[in-house]
Design a protein around this motif. Structure first.
Motif, PDB file in Angstrom:
ATOM      1  N   GLU A 454      73.506 -13.372  -7.138  1.00 32.48           N
ATOM      2  CA  GLU A 454      72.923 -12.417  -8.080  1.00 32.48           C
ATOM      3  C   GLU A 454      71.405 -12.570  -8.162  1.00 32.48           C
ATOM      4  O   GLU A 454      70.665 -11.583  -8.186  1.00 32.48           O
ATOM      5  CB  GLU A 454      73.560 -12.599  -9.457  1.00 32.48           C
ATOM      6  CG  GLU A 454      75.016 -12.141  -9.528  1.00 32.48           C
ATOM      7  CD  GLU A 454      75.733 -12.627 -10.777  1.00 32.48           C
ATOM      8  OE1 GLU A 454      75.062 -13.244 -11.630  1.00 32.48           O
ATOM      9  OE2 GLU A 454      76.950 -12.409 -10.899  1.00 32.48           O
ATOM     10  N   GLU A 455      70.936 -13.811  -8.177  1.00 32.49           N
ATOM     11  CA  GLU A 455      69.491 -14.041  -8.230  1.00 32.49           C
ATOM     12  C   GLU A 455      68.800 -13.507  -6.986  1.00 32.49           C
ATOM     13  O   GLU A 455      67.693 -12.949  -7.064  1.00 32.49           O
ATOM     14  CB  GLU A 455      69.209 -15.525  -8.406  1.00 32.49           C
ATOM     15  CG  GLU A 455      69.586 -16.055  -9.780  1.00 32.49           C
ATOM     16  CD  GLU A 455      69.403 -17.559  -9.911  1.00 32.49           C
ATOM     17  OE1 GLU A 455      69.483 -18.068 -11.036  1.00 32.49           O
ATOM     18  OE2 GLU A 455      69.173 -18.219  -8.867  1.00 32.49           O
ATOM     19  N   ALA A 456      69.453 -13.661  -5.840  1.00 28.05           N
ATOM     20  CA  ALA A 456      68.866 -13.143  -4.596  1.00 28.05           C
ATOM     21  C   ALA A 456      68.811 -11.617  -4.625  1.00 28.05           C
ATOM     22  O   ALA A 456      67.834 -10.999  -4.190  1.00 28.05           O
ATOM     23  CB  ALA A 456      69.673 -13.628  -3.392  1.00 28.05           C
ATOM     24  N   LEU A 457      69.868 -10.993  -5.151  1.00 25.95           N
ATOM     25  CA  LEU A 457      69.881  -9.531  -5.252  1.00 25.95           C
ATOM     26  C   LEU A 457      68.810  -9.036  -6.218  1.00 25.95           C
ATOM     27  O   LEU A 457      68.094  -8.064  -5.943  1.00 25.95           O
ATOM     28  CB  LEU A 457      71.257  -9.055  -5.710  1.00 25.95           C
ATOM     29  CG  LEU A 457      72.397  -9.170  -4.691  1.00 25.95           C
ATOM     30  CD1 LEU A 457      73.737  -8.975  -5.382  1.00 25.95           C
ATOM     31  CD2 LEU A 457      72.225  -8.157  -3.561  1.00 25.95           C
ATOM     32  N   LEU A 458      68.672  -9.720  -7.361  1.00 25.29           N
ATOM     33  CA  LEU A 458      67.704  -9.284  -8.379  1.00 25.29           C
ATOM     34  C   LEU A 458      66.259  -9.497  -7.939  1.00 25.29           C
ATOM     35  O   LEU A 458      65.334  -8.917  -8.521  1.00 25.29           O
ATOM     36  CB  LEU A 458      67.967 -10.023  -9.693  1.00 25.29           C
ATOM     37  CG  LEU A 458      69.276  -9.631 -10.394  1.00 25.29           C
ATOM     38  CD1 LEU A 458      69.561 -10.561 -11.553  1.00 25.29           C
ATOM     39  CD2 LEU A 458      69.217  -8.183 -10.864  1.00 25.29           C
ATOM     40  N   ALA A 459      66.064 -10.323  -6.916  1.00 24.66           N
ATOM     41  CA  ALA A 459      64.713 -10.507  -6.375  1.00 24.66           C
ATOM     42  C   ALA A 459      64.298  -9.340  -5.484  1.00 24.66           C
ATOM     43  O   ALA A 459      63.140  -9.250  -5.076  1.00 24.66           O
ATOM     44  CB  ALA A 459      64.646 -11.820  -5.583  1.00 24.66           C
ATOM     45  N   PHE A 460      65.238  -8.460  -5.181  1.00 22.95           N
ATOM     46  CA  PHE A 460      64.933  -7.268  -4.381  1.00 22.95           C
ATOM     47  C   PHE A 460      64.397  -6.186  -5.321  1.00 22.95           C
ATOM     48  O   PHE A 460      65.040  -5.852  -6.320  1.00 22.95           O
ATOM     49  CB  PHE A 460      66.200  -6.789  -3.666  1.00 22.95           C
ATOM     50  CG  PHE A 460      65.970  -5.728  -2.641  1.00 22.95           C
ATOM     51  CD1 PHE A 460      66.436  -4.436  -2.847  1.00 22.95           C
ATOM     52  CD2 PHE A 460      65.283  -6.002  -1.472  1.00 22.95           C
ATOM     53  CE1 PHE A 460      66.241  -3.442  -1.905  1.00 22.95           C
ATOM     54  CE2 PHE A 460      65.073  -5.021  -0.519  1.00 22.95           C
ATOM     55  CZ  PHE A 460      65.551  -3.740  -0.733  1.00 22.95           C
ATOM     56  N   PRO A 461      63.220  -5.642  -5.043  1.00 22.04           N
ATOM     57  CA  PRO A 461      62.553  -4.749  -6.002  1.00 22.04           C
ATOM     58  C   PRO A 461      63.387  -3.567  -6.463  1.00 22.04           C
ATOM     59  O   PRO A 461      63.238  -3.103  -7.603  1.00 22.04           O
ATOM     60  CB  PRO A 461      61.310  -4.288  -5.232  1.00 22.04           C
ATOM     61  CG  PRO A 461      61.050  -5.395  -4.254  1.00 22.04           C
ATOM     62  CD  PRO A 461      62.401  -5.900  -3.854  1.00 22.04           C
ATOM     63  N   ALA A 462      64.261  -3.036  -5.631  1.00 21.26           N
ATOM     64  CA  ALA A 462      64.994  -1.819  -5.984  1.00 21.26           C
ATOM     65  C   ALA A 462      66.161  -2.077  -6.930  1.00 21.26           C
ATOM     66  O   ALA A 462      66.728  -1.134  -7.489  1.00 21.26           O
ATOM     67  CB  ALA A 462      65.502  -1.125  -4.722  1.00 21.26           C
ATOM     68  N   ILE A 463      66.549  -3.352  -7.129  1.00 17.09           N
ATOM     69  CA  ILE A 463      67.747  -3.671  -7.912  1.00 17.09           C
ATOM     70  C   ILE A 463      67.351  -4.125  -9.310  1.00 17.09           C
ATOM     71  O   ILE A 463      66.562  -5.056  -9.483  1.00 17.09           O
ATOM     72  CB  ILE A 463      68.593  -4.747  -7.206  1.00 17.09           C
ATOM     73  CG1 ILE A 463      69.146  -4.165  -5.900  1.00 17.09           C
ATOM     74  CG2 ILE A 463      69.734  -5.233  -8.097  1.00 17.09           C
ATOM     75  CD1 ILE A 463      69.949  -5.152  -5.070  1.00 17.09           C
ATOM     76  N   ALA A 464      67.946  -3.469 -10.317  1.00 16.01           N
ATOM     77  CA  ALA A 464      67.645  -3.784 -11.718  1.00 16.01           C
ATOM     78  C   ALA A 464      68.674  -4.703 -12.344  1.00 16.01           C
ATOM     79  O   ALA A 464      68.360  -5.485 -13.245  1.00 16.01           O
ATOM     80  CB  ALA A 464      67.555  -2.493 -12.527  1.00 16.01           C
ATOM     81  N   ASP A 465      69.910  -4.626 -11.914  1.00 13.94           N
ATOM     82  CA  ASP A 465      70.972  -5.456 -12.484  1.00 13.94           C
ATOM     83  C   ASP A 465      72.027  -5.679 -11.410  1.00 13.94           C
ATOM     84  O   ASP A 465      72.197  -4.844 -10.506  1.00 13.94           O
ATOM     85  CB  ASP A 465      71.584  -4.779 -13.713  1.00 13.94           C
ATOM     86  CG  ASP A 465      72.319  -5.762 -14.615  1.00 13.94           C
ATOM     87  OD1 ASP A 465      72.880  -5.318 -15.644  1.00 13.94           O
ATOM     88  OD2 ASP A 465      72.342  -6.968 -14.293  1.00 13.94           O
ATOM     89  N   ALA A 466      72.751  -6.805 -11.500  1.00 13.29           N
ATOM     90  CA  ALA A 466      73.743  -7.120 -10.470  1.00 13.29           C
ATOM     91  C   ALA A 466      74.785  -8.073 -11.020  1.00 13.29           C
ATOM     92  O   ALA A 466      74.496  -8.914 -11.873  1.00 13.29           O
ATOM     93  CB  ALA A 466      73.058  -7.730  -9.244  1.00 13.29           C
ATOM     94  N   VAL A 467      75.989  -7.939 -10.523  1.00 16.54           N
ATOM     95  CA  VAL A 467      77.056  -8.897 -10.806  1.00 16.54           C
ATOM     96  C   VAL A 467      77.809  -9.123  -9.493  1.00 16.54           C
ATOM     97  O   VAL A 467      78.009  -8.187  -8.711  1.00 16.54           O
ATOM     98  CB  VAL A 467      78.004  -8.384 -11.920  1.00 16.54           C
ATOM     99  CG1 VAL A 467      78.710  -7.099 -11.511  1.00 16.54           C
ATOM    100  CG2 VAL A 467      79.028  -9.452 -12.283  1.00 16.54           C
ATOM    101  N   VAL A 468      78.193 -10.363  -9.255  1.00 15.17           N
ATOM    102  CA  VAL A 468      78.833 -10.746  -7.991  1.00 15.17           C
ATOM    103  C   VAL A 468      80.162 -11.432  -8.293  1.00 15.17           C
ATOM    104  O   VAL A 468      80.265 -12.235  -9.225  1.00 15.17           O
ATOM    105  CB  VAL A 468      77.915 -11.677  -7.169  1.00 15.17           C
ATOM    106  CG1 VAL A 468      78.642 -12.232  -5.948  1.00 15.17           C
ATOM    107  CG2 VAL A 468      76.653 -10.939  -6.744  1.00 15.17           C
ATOM    108  N   PHE A 469      81.167 -11.148  -7.485  1.00 13.91           N
ATOM    109  CA  PHE A 469      82.489 -11.739  -7.660  1.00 13.91           C
ATOM    110  C   PHE A 469      83.251 -11.618  -6.342  1.00 13.91           C
ATOM    111  O   PHE A 469      82.749 -11.048  -5.368  1.00 13.91           O
ATOM    112  CB  PHE A 469      83.260 -11.017  -8.785  1.00 13.91           C
ATOM    113  CG  PHE A 469      83.183  -9.522  -8.711  1.00 13.91           C
ATOM    114  CD1 PHE A 469      82.188  -8.850  -9.423  1.00 13.91           C
ATOM    115  CD2 PHE A 469      84.050  -8.791  -7.934  1.00 13.91           C
ATOM    116  CE1 PHE A 469      82.083  -7.455  -9.342  1.00 13.91           C
ATOM    117  CE2 PHE A 469      83.960  -7.414  -7.848  1.00 13.91           C
ATOM    118  CZ  PHE A 469      82.977  -6.741  -8.556  1.00 13.91           C
ATOM    119  N   GLY A 470      84.451 -12.155  -6.311  1.00 14.41           N
ATOM    120  CA  GLY A 470      85.285 -12.070  -5.118  1.00 14.41           C
ATOM    121  C   GLY A 470      86.340 -10.993  -5.260  1.00 14.41           C
ATOM    122  O   GLY A 470      86.926 -10.812  -6.316  1.00 14.41           O
TER     123      GLY A 470
END
Length: 555
Positions: A454-470
């Protein structure tokens, strides 16, 4: 009973020097050479000032040099530290710093990763480079060997003969890095003398031999020509405890390890090598390896799987469908273990025919089920609680006393470990798993902590929020899945996101499916209703089979 693997391996080298210890498609290493190379490497380490209590990191895929390094370290009470060869440079640097490794053993094909990991580091570990030319990975530099900073070639590290001590100094350790539920990987510290004790059943019970009571018994069994000498082919990586310990245990019986020195599974080559080399047991990682293997067997047109009599798997979903396909084609036993790096094994599901499938998990000695009040309920029908183990355990997590106390609680004066798996007991020694209470994603036997992704995704400028799961996956058990919200009306560029994640995460950590939503519908406390979200995505994620290593954006 406590004792050292290195003592037993030396005894076998003296008793059967010409017996094959490690076999690859191109080479055979006898026990004499196994001990000689370990002695030479131990001498090299000693001359470099590496001694008891120091650490040597091993970032190799399955190669003979991996086991030789282990032997040398054990014999000198140097702690081998296992590193995932799939890690990126930033991850490698973090674990080298965390472990305090004095030396890193790595393949030349990973020199670009290692070079970046140790760049501008005054206290970087010394390097020993194992030549795997032609390069096994496409990222290899053509002139890696010519780079003066690449370290000492393996051939030089074992060039000067050395003598192994008769028995190691006190305090020898093995440090296995695991992601667990902590996000930042932690090294589980096993006392070298304790590992042999906890592995006794796996070594002797599985081949019908009585458990030895002393180290003299262990050596006597290994030196007895009547002792079954297994030929084990680990297709799961040595960095996973089951593959490593099963291989170490094979050598305790004077058996042979069959090795395909490649970082990637070629299922057709693996099947052919298993048959031609006379493998008697294979170590797999559930469906991630078992399915490609059975497909290769079916493609071969051969009815027989040679001498293979058993498959061992642990820490990964091994589906009833895959087991049935193996049992339908051969008379073999499938040993499906529930274990963790921190301890166990907790339970085993053993099947010997199609009629046995799906089978049931049977608790092993030392395993218990603890209810909410930490009372044992494994003897009760319907007893529900968390699986725990109270046998021989590791010393804890390296340099993390607080985490050690949390993971290894003392209950009624007895030290336990609880990995977080919930189960319900049938009262007859068998249990059904209910799932893991933590959010860790287990994909192909690799543990992925959602917060890191999630932290890696949120470091991408276009992404404002994220949740990760299996999400359930037929081959890998779970697929890393992300649901994201983009900034305003910005379009999410798949190629740019993939390039961004490539610099931050190992391949298996990257989400295979990224679903774009207008909102994650977080509660006032900021939580996402994951069960509801997963249910809503079953059709979307399951509609397309996204291969591992790729990234699909679903809008």
């Amino acid at each position: 009973m406590r004792g050292h693997y290195s003592d037993v391996w030396q005894a076998i080298a003296r008793a059967f020097p010409d017996r094959p210890a490690i076999v690859t498609p191109d080479d055979t290493m006898t026990y004499r050479r196994f001990a000689a190379d370990a002695g030479a490497l131990a001498g090299h380490l000693a001359r470099a000032g590496v001694g008891p209590g120091d650490a040597v990191a091993v970032m190799l895929y399955n190669r003979p040099e991996y086991l030789v390094t282990l032997f040398a370290c054990f014999a000198r009470a140097i702690a081998p530290v296992t590193l995932n060869y799939r890690y990126r440079a930033t991850e490698v640097r973090a674990l080298l710093e965390d472990s305090g490794a004095r030396v890193l053993v790595y393949p030349t094909s990973l020199w670009p990763v290692v070079r970046e990991a140790v760049a501008d580091w005054a206290h970087a570990p010394a390097l020993i480079a194992v030549d795997d030319d032609p390069p096994a990975l496409p990222s290899a530099d053509a002139d890696a060997d010519a780079d003066a900073d690449a370290g000492v070639p393996w051939s030089e590290a074992i060039a000067v003969p050395g003598i192994l001590p008769v028995t190691p100094p006190a305090g020898a350790e093995l440090r296995l890095y695991t992601g667990g539920t902590t996000g930042q990987p932690k090294a589980v510290v096993w006392g070298a003398e304790d590992i042999l004790s906890v592995q006794l059943y796996s070594i002797y019970g599985t081949v019908g031999l009585p458990l030895p009571q002393t180290m003299d018994d262990v050596v006597a069994v290994a030196a007895d020509p009547a002792t079954p000498a297994p030929r084990t082919l680990p297709l799961a990586p040595f960095m996973h405890g089951t593959a490593l310990f099963t291989s170490m245990n094979t050598l305790v019986l004077g058996g042979t390890i069959l090795v395909i020195p490649s970082p990637r599974l070629d299922a057709d080559a693996a099947f052919r090598f298993a048959v031609d080399a006379g493998a008697t047991r294979l170590v797999v990682a559930g469906d991630a390896i078992a399915l490609p293997l059975i497909e290769a067997w079916e493609r071969s047109g051969e009815r027989s799987f040679g001498a293979v009599g058993s498959l061992i798997s642990s820490g990964m979903r091994f589906s009833p469908q895959a087991k049935r396909r193996f049992h339908a084609r051969a008379d073999l036993v499938i040993i499906d273990l529930l274990a963790s790096t921190e301890g166990g094994p907790y339970a085993v599901n053993t099947t010997a025919s199609v009629a046995d499938v799906p089978g049931r998990l049977r608790l092993l000695p030392g395993a218990v089920v603890l209810d909410d009040d930490l009372r044992e309920v494994q003897h009760l029908e319907g007893g529900r609680g968390v699986l725990a183990f109270r046998g021989t355990l590791p010393r804890g997590y390296f340099r993390d006393e607080e985490k050690t106390r949390e993971a290894f609680p003392v209950i009624n004066g007895v030290r336990h470990v609880m990995p977080g798996d919930w189960a319900v007991s049938h009262g007859d020694g068998t249990v059904d798993l209910l799932g893991r209470g933590s959010a860790v994603v287990n994909t192909g036997g690799e543990k992925v902590y959602p917060v890191e992704v999630e932290e890696a995704l949120l470091a991408f400028p276009a992404i404002a929020d994220a949740v990760v799961f299996g999400m359930p996956d037929a081959r890998y058990g779970e697929a890393v899945t992300a649901v994201v919200v983009v900034q305003g009306t910005v379009a999410l560029d798949a190629d740019a996101l993939r390039a961004h994640l490539d610099t931050l995460l190992a391949g298996y950590k990257k989400p295979r499916n990224v679903i774009v939503r207008d909102s994650l519908e977080r509660s006032p406390h900021g939580k996402v209703d994951l069960p509801r979200m997963k249910a809503s995505l079953r059709t979307v994620v399951g509609a397309v089979d996204t291969p591992t290593g790729t990234l699909r954006i679903v809008r």
